[in-house]
Scaffold this active site. Structure first.
Site, PDB file in Angstrom:
ATOM      1  N   TYR A  90     -95.235  40.506 -11.257  1.00 53.15           N
ATOM      2  CA  TYR A  90     -94.507  40.006 -12.323  1.00 53.15           C
ATOM      3  C   TYR A  90     -95.572  40.012 -13.451  1.00 53.15           C
ATOM      4  CZ  TYR A  90     -91.872  37.142 -15.700  1.00 53.15           C
ATOM      5  OH  TYR A  90     -91.295  36.429 -16.714  1.00 53.15           O
ATOM      6  N   LYS A 118     -95.872  42.288 -16.896  1.00 54.45           N
ATOM      7  CA  LYS A 118     -96.196  41.616 -18.089  1.00 54.45           C
ATOM      8  C   LYS A 118     -97.457  41.997 -18.952  1.00 54.45           C
ATOM      9  CE  LYS A 118     -92.096  39.668 -18.276  1.00 54.45           C
ATOM     10  NZ  LYS A 118     -90.953  40.173 -18.958  1.00 54.45           N
TER      11      LYS A 118
END
Ligand code: NAI
Length: 248
Positions: A156, A160
């Site tokens: 994740y 990002k």
């Protein structure tokens, strides 16, 4: 409330959560709204009705943002339906958390594809449209963990961080064409995505936040509205943290 009057906005993954709040806020500012989600079920239809009640044009599209061809077909259809697209919010995102040693290849690939490749797909499909219009505002939904990293979220956090690098690169490539690209890095925002966390974890998070609360989807939508509107006409290639001071 006419900051976005005359503009058409496309928000991905907007049936609920932060994307929905952004679509509603944009509509309240006068924008017509095209939004996508994996499926347009009762939740998506309810969102569509809520937006419609604000007196703007709205249409929901079932589209897997991680799929290159689907993203291109969706953009083509939206241009046919609305005539133009002025604002793109790459919001669709998921988590598949796990420690790196135990993370499966599928956990990695899924998160990178849904969170990062999706943004490439939509930017790639929309660039010719915005270049023709000689204007556009692209907003990538990143996260504070894309800047700071987070144990248990290597996939994740990497996706990002990628969203930030992507926005900066697009800002440099397309600035001369009147197209701006920025990222928002939300902190701990109370949505379905974070509802799964225990009360204990949430209390611990709140203690680390100078403003002593989790954010709301509307807090993020306000930042998105600034970046989407001409109020930010000299802002590009930037990451705005919306985290109650957590990443300071
Ligand atoms: P959410 O889970 O409530 O909503 C995400 C929406 O995206 C859902 O409607 C889901 O169906 C849709 N979606 C998922 N995969 C998709 C795909 N392949 N194609 C199209 N739509 C898809 O999540 P939330 O909290 O609203 O998050 C929105 C964005 O904000 C995500 O990118 C997330 O990573 C980011 N974010 C959220 C934070 C939080 O604390 N909630 C913090 C930082 C960033």
């Amino acid at each position: 409330m006419t900051l976005l009057k005359g503009k058409v906005a496309l928000v991905t993954g907007a049936a609920r959560g932060i994307g929905k709040a952004i679509a509603l806020k944009f509509a309240a500012e006068g924008a017509d709204i095209a939004f996508t989600d994996l499926a347009i079920d009762d939740t998506g239809l309810a969102t569509q009705s809520e937006i419609e009640s604000l007196g703007v044009r709205v249409k929901a599209y079932a589209s897997n943002a991680a799929d290159f061809d689907q993203a291109h077909l969706t953009v083509q259809q939206i241009v046919k339906d609305f005539g133009r697209i002025d604002i793109l919010v790459n919001n669709a995102g998921i988590t598949r958390d796990g420690l790196i040693m135990r993370m499966s290849e599928q956990q990695w690939d899924t998160v990178i594809n849904v969170n990062l490749k999706s943004a490439f797909n939509f930017i790639h499909a929309l660039t010719p449209v915005m270049m023709k219009q000689k204007s556009g505002s692209i907003i990538n939904m990143a996260s504070v963990v894309g800047v700071s990293g987070n144990a248990g979220q290597a996939n994740y956090s990497a996706s990002k961080a990628g969203m930030i690098g992507l926005a900066k690169s697009v800002a440099k490539e397309l600035g001369s064409r009147g197209i701006r690209a920025n990222a928002i890095a939300p902190g701990f925002i109370i949505t379905d995505m974070t509802a799964a966390l225990s009360d204990e974890v949430r209390t611990e998070w709140a203690k680390q936040i100078p403003l002593r609360r989790g954010g709301t989807p509307e807090d993020v939508a306000n930042v998105a509205t600034f970046l989407a509107s001409d109020l930010s006409s000299y802002v590009t290639g930037q990451t705005i943290h919306c985290c109650g001071g957590m990443n300071t």
